[in-house]
Design a protein around this motif. Structure first.
Motif, PDB file in Angstrom:
ATOM      1  N   VAL A   1       0.817  -1.216   0.000  1.00  0.00           N
ATOM      2  CA  VAL A   1       0.000   0.000   0.000  1.00  0.00           C
ATOM      3  C   VAL A   1       0.850   1.266   0.000  1.00  0.00           C
ATOM      4  N   THR A   2       2.038   1.172   0.546  1.00  0.00           N
ATOM      5  CA  THR A   2       2.866   2.382   0.586  1.00  0.00           C
ATOM      6  C   THR A   2       3.768   2.433  -0.656  1.00  0.00           C
ATOM      7  N   THR A   3       4.477   3.544  -0.801  1.00  0.00           N
ATOM      8  CA  THR A   3       5.388   3.720  -1.928  1.00  0.00           C
ATOM      9  C   THR A   3       6.731   3.045  -1.590  1.00  0.00           C
TER      10      THR A   3
ATOM     11  N   GLU B   1      -1.039  15.649   0.807  1.00  0.00           N
ATOM     12  CA  GLU B   1      -1.013  14.232   0.434  1.00  0.00           C
ATOM     13  C   GLU B   1      -2.440  13.701   0.510  1.00  0.00           C
TER      14      GLU B   1
ATOM     15  N   GLY C   1      -4.583  10.619   0.556  1.00  0.00           N
ATOM     16  CA  GLY C   1      -4.404   9.186   0.801  1.00  0.00           C
ATOM     17  C   GLY C   1      -3.126   8.980   1.591  1.00  0.00           C
ATOM     18  N   VAL C   2      -3.288   8.769   2.892  1.00  0.00           N
ATOM     19  CA  VAL C   2      -2.153   8.819   3.812  1.00  0.00           C
ATOM     20  C   VAL C   2      -1.763   7.427   4.309  1.00  0.00           C
ATOM     21  N   TYR C   3      -2.779   6.596   4.478  1.00  0.00           N
ATOM     22  CA  TYR C   3      -2.637   5.260   5.054  1.00  0.00           C
ATOM     23  C   TYR C   3      -1.922   5.361   6.402  1.00  0.00           C
TER      24      TYR C   3
ATOM     25  N   THR D   1       4.776   7.682   3.816  1.00  0.00           N
ATOM     26  CA  THR D   1       5.190   8.721   2.848  1.00  0.00           C
ATOM     27  C   THR D   1       5.019  10.106   3.483  1.00  0.00           C
TER      28      THR D   1
ATOM     29  N   ASP E   1      -7.098  11.846   4.560  1.00  0.00           N
ATOM     30  CA  ASP E   1      -7.561  10.479   4.320  1.00  0.00           C
ATOM     31  C   ASP E   1      -9.034  10.376   4.680  1.00  0.00           C
ATOM     32  N   ILE E   2      -9.700   9.452   4.020  1.00  0.00           N
ATOM     33  CA  ILE E   2     -11.121   9.231   4.289  1.00  0.00           C
ATOM     34  C   ILE E   2     -11.322   8.521   5.627  1.00  0.00           C
TER      35      ILE E   2
ATOM     36  N   TYR F   1      -6.806   5.664   9.972  1.00  0.00           N
ATOM     37  CA  TYR F   1      -5.491   5.754   9.314  1.00  0.00           C
ATOM     38  C   TYR F   1      -4.776   7.042   9.721  1.00  0.00           C
TER      39      TYR F   1
ATOM     40  N   LEU G   1     -11.259  13.550   5.183  1.00  0.00           N
ATOM     41  CA  LEU G   1     -12.013  14.092   4.043  1.00  0.00           C
ATOM     42  C   LEU G   1     -12.148  13.002   2.994  1.00  0.00           C
ATOM     43  N   ASP G   2     -13.318  12.886   2.411  1.00  0.00           N
ATOM     44  CA  ASP G   2     -13.479  12.031   1.238  1.00  0.00           C
ATOM     45  C   ASP G   2     -13.178  12.924   0.034  1.00  0.00           C
ATOM     46  N   THR G   3     -12.038  12.720  -0.576  1.00  0.00           N
ATOM     47  CA  THR G   3     -11.584  13.651  -1.620  1.00  0.00           C
ATOM     48  C   THR G   3     -12.490  13.625  -2.840  1.00  0.00           C
TER      49      THR G   3
ATOM     50  N   ASP H   1      -2.782   9.986  -4.124  1.00  0.00           N
ATOM     51  CA  ASP H   1      -2.572   8.569  -3.797  1.00  0.00           C
ATOM     52  C   ASP H   1      -3.739   8.061  -2.943  1.00  0.00           C
ATOM     53  N   ALA H   2      -4.971   8.439  -3.340  1.00  0.00           N
ATOM     54  CA  ALA H   2      -6.138   7.982  -2.572  1.00  0.00           C
ATOM     55  C   ALA H   2      -6.755   6.781  -3.295  1.00  0.00           C
TER      56      ALA H   2
END
Ligand SMILES: C[S@@+](CC[C@H](N)C(=O)[O-])C[C@H]1O[C@@H](n2cnc3c(N)ncnc32)[C@H](O)[C@@H]1O
Length: 355
Positions: A56-58, A82, A84-86, A90, A105-106, A110, A129-131, A150-151
């Protein structure tokens, strides 16, 4: 030489409107600054799992390439968002090289995990936030130079995230896309923006950046670069996005009944310009050419629905539309369409509070 106050006023207006040219803002770092910036990134990379361990990460290489790219242009003076943070791996690298990070992130869980991983940092703002479904006006007041997208990696979601970043965030001059290699939707969305010249000079980052296939443990071979960093171009991203296509809308008769029951799900399908409806079968749609290109007006026919020819007028963010009969001189609105995920979101938010 009269009216010095007027000259002073004009000077004030000019100063207020001045925005440094992008190249002046993104000044080349000195060797010392570059070395300290890269060293800070390495400290965080050493604390994160590589992509083989956590898909899931970079990858480490991606994080390192992003650091090299932005450290070189004075990232400590810049801010990044960013999406999508998970678990914040990152995020930690971004926080070590940028002046300020907005981490979105949603899932608030996370964000809590990310806060835990980044406990010593004071330059990260976390935002649930739901982007895709939420209103980006909450972000508008911020100064953001770089957006890391990255979401959700579905095509329409990436397309909308990029479109929103270019529309709502200023001065945003760089967009970074993760999972370009793994997700066809990311490649398609980036390709469209490049085609429209809304993005340019995209540089590959991470694994596979030399164009050779790369192996991801537990996944397989991947034929494209892991990510890309693109610069904002002079073209209009509005032309690149058609964010009303292939999306479910709920259709409400007007005036609505007291329970706000939707009569049908409809979707303007890109392929063969089909208008699909759950209640009345298939019809067709076509786009009207307007003098104002930002406005979106369609004509649609839906033979299964009585009075089957319609004018469809969208709102600016393409989240809702009004339908009135073609040729109705008073343009009486008979149907109101609302993006289905906007409706679902209300239920999701309410549901969260049951535990
Ligand atoms: C691929 S992971 C992000 C990985 C992270 N950038 C990293 O490199 O470690 C995707 C994240 O996006 C979040 N996400 C998915 N859909 C979203 C949405 N609509 N709005 C905001 N975040 C979303 C997920 O909860 C998940 O944490």
């Amino acid at each position: 030489m009269g009216m010095p106050w007027l000259r002073f006023l004009l000077l004030l207006v000019a100063v207020a409107q001045w925005r440094p040219h992008a190249d002046a803002l993104y000044a080349r770092s000195s060797e010392e600054e570059m070395a300290s910036c890269l060293a800070a990134a390495e400290t965080e990379i050493a604390r994160s799992p590589d992509k083989d361990e956590l898909h899931v990460t970079t990858s480490w290489l991606y994080k390192r390439d992003v650091a090299r790219y932005f450290c070189a242009i004075g990232s400590r003076q810049l801010s990044v968002i960013e999406l999508g943070v998970y678990q914040g791996h990152t995020t930690a690298v971004l926080a070590s090289i940028f002046g300020q990070v907005i981490a979105v992130d949603i899932e608030s869980e996370y964000l809590r995990a990310s806060l835990e991983h980044n406990r010593d940092r004071r330059n990260i703002v976390f935002l649930t936030l739901d982007t895709y479904a939420d209103d980006w006006n909450v972000l508008r007041a911020n100064n953001v130079n770089v957006a890391v997208i990255d979401a959700d990696h579905k095509y329409e979601k990436v397309r909308t995230d990029a479109h929103h970043a270019l529309s709502y965030l200023a001065p945003v001059d760089y967009l970074v896309f993760d999972d370009f290699g793994m997700e066809v939707g990311v490649r398609k969305a980036v390709g469209e923006l490049v085609e429209a010249k809304a993005l340019h000079d995209c540089q590959p980052v991470g694994r596979g950046k030399d164009e050779s296939p790369w192996w991801l443990k537990g996944y397989g071979w991947i034929n494209h670069t892991e990510g890309v960093i693109c610069r904002r171009g002079a073209g209009s991203h509005e032309a690149a996005v058609a964010d009303y296509l292939d999306i479910a809308f709920l259709l409400y008769a007007q005036p609505s009944d007291s329970l706000m029951r939707a009569s049908s799900v409809v979707s303007f399908q890109a392929e063969e310009q089909v208008l699909w409806s759950s209640a009345w079968g298939r019809g067709a749609w076509w786009r009207n050419v307007l003098e104002e290109p930002r406005k979106l007006q369609l004509s649609a026919s839906l033979p299964g629905l009585p009075n089957g020819s319609w004018d469809v007028i969208f709102n600016r963010p393409r989240t809702a539309f009004l339908m009135s009969q073609v040729g109705d001189a008073e343009a009486k609105v008979e149907w109101f369409g609302l993006r289905a995920d906007k409706v679902n979101q209300v239920f999701i938010t309410a549901n969260e509070f049951f535990e």
